[in-house]
Design an enzyme around this catalytic site. Structure first.
Site, short mmCIF file in Angstrom:
data_model
loop_
_atom_site.label_atom_id
_atom_site.label_comp_id
_atom_site.label_asym_id
_atom_site.label_seq_id
_atom_site.Cartn_x
_atom_site.Cartn_y
_atom_site.Cartn_z
CB CYS A 1 38.50 40.63 38.15
SG CYS A 1 36.99 41.18 38.97
CB CYS B 1 37.97 40.03 41.90
SG CYS B 1 36.86 39.84 40.54
CG ASP B 2 41.98 39.88 42.27
OD1 ASP B 2 41.38 39.28 43.19
OD2 ASP B 2 42.23 39.35 41.18
#
Ligand code: NDP
Length: 322
Positions: free
Chosen positions: A137, A140-141
């Site tokens: 992701c 997200c990261d």
């Protein structure tokens, strides 16, 4: 002995969508039951740092966030069940679901929040280095790779979007694809090829994820699918973007699913074609897939469930009077 648990609101799935539906449902007096499934708390329980869920100035941990959501849902009156649903009957309200335990759950409304799972390559090093350089992701990261080298694996819309997104953080993005042409929409491909900070490695299959220092990812071992030549792409981060699989096995033949297996809902709502059955979170959303959007659609499912039940109750009184 098998027991039948009855509720006004039965929720299958305990990620942000299911638990948000439960919080709203409980506060509306629907005394929800949440059947947690095989991965209680959902995808966030396998994430580490979460920095984009509103309300927290400091980095929080995914598992912690889910524990808090569950505690909040229980605090307002949700019953959590450790069970996995194996079968559902959706001929009309009440809806019945049978668990692995043999217990039966009966709800006047059914909220499906079974989520989706990122697909993984299943090659050596992937699992071991997950959260230590390997991710599924970018939203997200990606932030953790500011100024670092990253690679994205895949050739569909997700991979191309993730590669483009990562250029917000990294000036050195490489897309690695197993063939010599992309599956992504043309407009995305054009953007990808026009971007000065993205290069593409064609015909490359990932053999394994490598850690030279034993701590985090340092490279990806590749095999050229045409020549068989082996190489290592040095990188700080690798994003596996080969698609997602929604958890909809239970609903095949019972609800309409799209070509990728996601539950089809009335646009802009969590309503399925069956009155009283709602779907929320990643099981119906292949575009946004964020904890906060899942929580939002969970809330919408609870509000629509409440309206459905009010209508059902009203009709019942009319029948009695008539
Ligand atoms: P897709 O199934 O479209 O693409 C998956 C990609 O991963 C393909 O290029 C495939 O390669 C590759 N792949 C699959 N398995 C492997 C493997 N084992 N090793 C290496 N590569 C592999 O998935 P997406 O997540 O990209 O998209 C899913 C759906 O969601 C699509 O319908 C897409 O259009 C949609 N979507 C729409 C978006 C939007 O509209 N903005 C954004 C994201 C997704 P190959 O091409 O060789 O098969």
């Amino acid at each position: 002995m098998a027991t039948t648990h009855k509720t006004r609101m039965l929720i299958i799935g305990s990620g942000p969508a299911g638990l948000s539906a439960a919080i709203y449902g409980a506060r509306a007096g629907m005394q929800p039951i949440v059947v947690q499934g095989l991965q209680p708390g959902g995808q966030l329980t396998i994430t580490t740092d979460v920095e984009n869920y509103p309300g927290f100035r400091d980095v929080i941990q995914g598992p912690w966030l889910m524990q808090e959501m569950q505690a909040q849902a229980e605090h307002v009156g949700t019953r959590m069940m450790w069970d996995t649903i194996l079968d559902v009957t959706m001929d009309g309200s009440p809806f019945r679901a049978t668990g692995d335990s043999g217990d039966v759950y009966e709800g006047d409304v059914l909220v499906i929040a079974t989520g989706a799972q990122a697909k993984w390559l299943g090659v050596p090093g992937e699992q071991e280095l997950s959260g230590k350089g390997v991710s599924a992701c970018a939203t997200c990261d990606g932030f953790f790779y500011r100024g670092k080298k990253v690679v994205v694996i895949g050739g569909g819309n997700t991979a191309v979007e993730e590669a483009l997104y990562l250029t917000n953080h990294s000036t050195d993005v490489t897309l690695i694809h197993r063939r010599d042409s992309l599956r992504a929409e043309k407009i995305l491909q054009d953007r990808l090829h026009a971007h000065p900070n993205i290069k593409v490695l064609w015909n490359q299959k990932v053999d394994s994820f490598v850690s030279e220092d034993g701590k985090g990812l340092t490279g990806v071992k590749l095999i050229d699918t045409v020549t068989g030549e082996q190489s290592i792409a040095l990188t700080d981060g690798a994003f596996v973007a080969i698609g997602h699989a929604p958890a909809t096995e239970l609903f095949k033949g019972k609800l309409e699913l799209d070509d990728s297996g996601y539950i089809v809902v009335e646009p802009g709502t969590p309503k399925t074609a069956i009155p009283g059955v709602f779907a929320c979170g990643d099981v119906m959303d292949h575009t946004y897939r964020q904890a906060v959007t899942a929580a939002g659609t969970g809330c919408m499912a609870a509000l629509d469930a409440e309206r459905f039940l009010a209508d059902l109750d009203y009709k019942a009184t009319q029948t009695v009077e008539a």
